[in-house]
Write an enzyme that holds these catalytic residues in place. Structure first.
Site, PDB file in Angstrom:
ATOM      1  NE  ARG A  74      -2.908   0.408   3.339  1.00 37.89           N
ATOM      2  CZ  ARG A  74      -2.255   0.524   4.506  1.00 37.89           C
ATOM      3  NH1 ARG A  74      -1.524   1.591   4.760  1.00 37.89           N
ATOM      4  NH2 ARG A  74      -2.344  -0.425   5.407  1.00 37.89           N
ATOM      5  CE1 TYR A  96     -17.131  12.206 -14.712  1.00 41.99           C
ATOM      6  CE2 TYR A  96     -16.794  12.036 -12.352  1.00 41.99           C
ATOM      7  CZ  TYR A  96     -17.108  11.456 -13.558  1.00 41.99           C
ATOM      8  OH  TYR A  96     -17.385  10.120 -13.613  1.00 41.99           O
ATOM      9  CE  LYS A 144     -13.235   9.058 -17.518  1.00 42.27           C
ATOM     10  NZ  LYS A 144     -13.601  10.262 -16.785  1.00 42.27           N
ATOM     11  CG  ASP A 188     -10.593  17.006 -13.616  1.00 39.07           C
ATOM     12  OD1 ASP A 188      -9.924  16.495 -14.531  1.00 39.07           O
ATOM     13  OD2 ASP A 188     -11.551  16.426 -13.072  1.00 39.07           O
TER      14      ASP A 188
HETATM   15  C1  LIG Z   1     -14.072  10.607 -15.442  1.00 37.05           C
HETATM   16  C2  LIG Z   1     -13.713  11.894 -14.850  1.00 37.05           C
HETATM   17  C3  LIG Z   1     -13.456  12.016 -13.479  1.00 37.05           C
HETATM   18  C4  LIG Z   1     -13.610  10.857 -12.519  1.00 37.05           C
HETATM   19  O1  LIG Z   1     -12.669   9.871 -12.760  1.00 37.05           O
HETATM   20  P1  LIG Z   1     -12.901   8.304 -12.440  1.00 37.05           P
HETATM   21  O2  LIG Z   1     -11.646   7.691 -12.920  1.00 37.05           O
HETATM   22  O3  LIG Z   1     -14.119   7.871 -13.192  1.00 37.05           O
HETATM   23  O4  LIG Z   1     -13.097   8.187 -10.959  1.00 37.05           O
HETATM   24  C5  LIG Z   1     -13.076  13.258 -13.006  1.00 37.05           C
HETATM   25  N1  LIG Z   1     -12.971  14.325 -13.817  1.00 37.05           N
HETATM   26  C6  LIG Z   1     -13.216  14.236 -15.135  1.00 37.05           C
HETATM   27  C7  LIG Z   1     -13.081  15.455 -15.985  1.00 37.05           C
HETATM   28  C8  LIG Z   1     -13.605  13.028 -15.698  1.00 37.05           C
HETATM   29  O5  LIG Z   1     -13.865  12.964 -17.005  1.00 37.05           O
END
Ligand SMILES: *Cc1c(COP(=O)(O)O)cnc(C)c1O
Length: 377
Positions: free
Chosen positions: A46, A98, A195, A170
């Protein structure tokens, strides 16, 4: 060193034990210690894992950050960053982040005394007016999902720092290939590696990149204390993904521009949201702040029935949530990704029942266009 060279080599040094060129998946929960208190820097998985730390060095380098930490999901990365704020602190949150980020604030953090206001961060004056004496953080996403609104990272960072607040960005939509927020003054970058960074729709993960040593120590402490770590296998997948990030992003961007232009000229499309189009309200800012526009395109069909017809008739484009993979995904924000956002907020943001979002993949663009054309027809 250039971006692709860094993407391929940072963190990817040949394995010291065997010389393996590809970083091995260290699928172990613990490590043998030579004697009491004597070990090779690895005690328990961890806390430390060599596959994860290779990825952490890799993405930190791509974001031009000193420190990086990989998490089990984008949401757990965002949650770790929000453990930098305490009860009684105020956060200025972009009004089109998001859905999961909004939910974290609205349903969980409020129970711990964290205050927040939703602000359209594409307007610097609105951000300026939102500061309170207890504002400790500004959390933005740019471009936003799904209406692709762009925030001026340098202006917001300057403003936040003058008010004693940190800025979190983000950067999931652009990836470090097209946008490196730290270079614009942002303090902390978060990603859903699910993504573009992984890019193949086969792993869920998150990342935090930053320069401040004290905050980095805290994020690392949270990562180990809470334990929402990225697994060795997922770390391997993302590390494999970032090696081709540059060429994938170039292809997403090329196809994204062609699809956006095709939609903009289509008689059945009322409006296209893509910062690369000259009619986009922040086109000039996007051209300055980003080195590309990427593969996310949204468009207005005029109503639910029209949207349904398109979504039910596409054959190549896959109907589904998520984005950033090599394959084209198409979705209906109002009933899918943004279903938890109250209807009133949705319509204020432009997330109508007729809005469709496409994550343009890297297939041959003629095939994507032909599919959209027949579905729109
Ligand atoms: C998908 C997404 C998230 C969340 O990420 P996960 O991997 O699904 O937990 C946060 N911000 C943006 C812009 C996203 O597209």
């Amino acid at each position: 060193m250039g971006f692709s060279t860094t993407a391929i080599h940072a963190g990817n040094e040949p394995d010291t034990a065997t010389g393996a060129v590809s970083v091995p998946i260290y699928q172990t929960s613990t490590y043998a210690q030579e004697s009491l208190g004597k070990h090779k820097g690895f005690e328990y998985a961890r806390t430390q894992n060599p596959t994860r730390s290779a990825l952490e060095r890799n993405i930190a380098a791509l974001e031009n950050a000193k420190f990086g930490y990989a998490f089990a999901s984008g949401m757990s990365a965002i949650d770790a960053v929000l453990k930098l704020v305490k009860s009684g602190d105020h956060v200025i949150l972009g009004d089109n982040t998001y859905g999961g980020t909004y939910r974290l604030f609205a349903k969980i953090l409020v129970n711990y005394g964290v205050e927040f206001d939703l602000v359209d961060t594409s307007d610097v004056n609105l951000v300026e007016a939102a500061f309170r004496p207890n504002s400790k953080m500004v959390f933005v996403e740019t471009p936003t999902n799904p209406v692709m609104s762009v925030t001026d990272l340098a202006a917001i960072s300057k403003l936040a720092h003058a008010n004693g607040a940190k800025v979190v960005c983000d950067n999931t939509f652009m990836s470090p290939y097209f946008q490196r927020p730290i270079e614009h003054g942002v303090d902390i970058v978060v990603h859903s590696t699910t993504k573009y960074l992984n890019g193949h729709s086969d792993s869920v993960g998150g990342f935090v990149a930053l320069n401040d040593e004290q905050d980095a120590e805290w994020i690392k402490f949270v990562q180990n204390s809470v334990g929402a770590i990225l697994s060795p296998f997922d770390s391997f997948l993302v590390l494999r993904g970032t090696k081709t990030l540059a060429i994938r992003m170039e292809a997403h961007d090329r196809n994204g521009r062609i699809v956006a232009n095709f939609l903009a000229e289509h008689p059945k499309v009322q409006k296209v949201y893509y910062p690369g189009l000259s009619g986009h309200p922040q086109h000039e800012l996007a051209s300055r702040q980003q080195s590309g526009f990427g593969g996310m395109v949204s468009f207005e069909t005029g109503g639910l029935d029209n949207a349904k017809t398109v979504l039910e008739n596409v054959k190549l484009c896959t109907l589904g949530e998520s984005l950033g993979g090599v394959e084209t995904l198409i979705s209906h924000p109002a009933t899918m990704t943004h279903a938890s956002v109250p209807e009133e907020t949705r319509s204020k943001l432009g997330i109508t029942d007729g809005l469709i979002r496409i994550s343009v993949g890297i297939e041959d663009v003629e095939d994507i266009i032909a599919d959209l054309d027949q579905a729109l027809g």
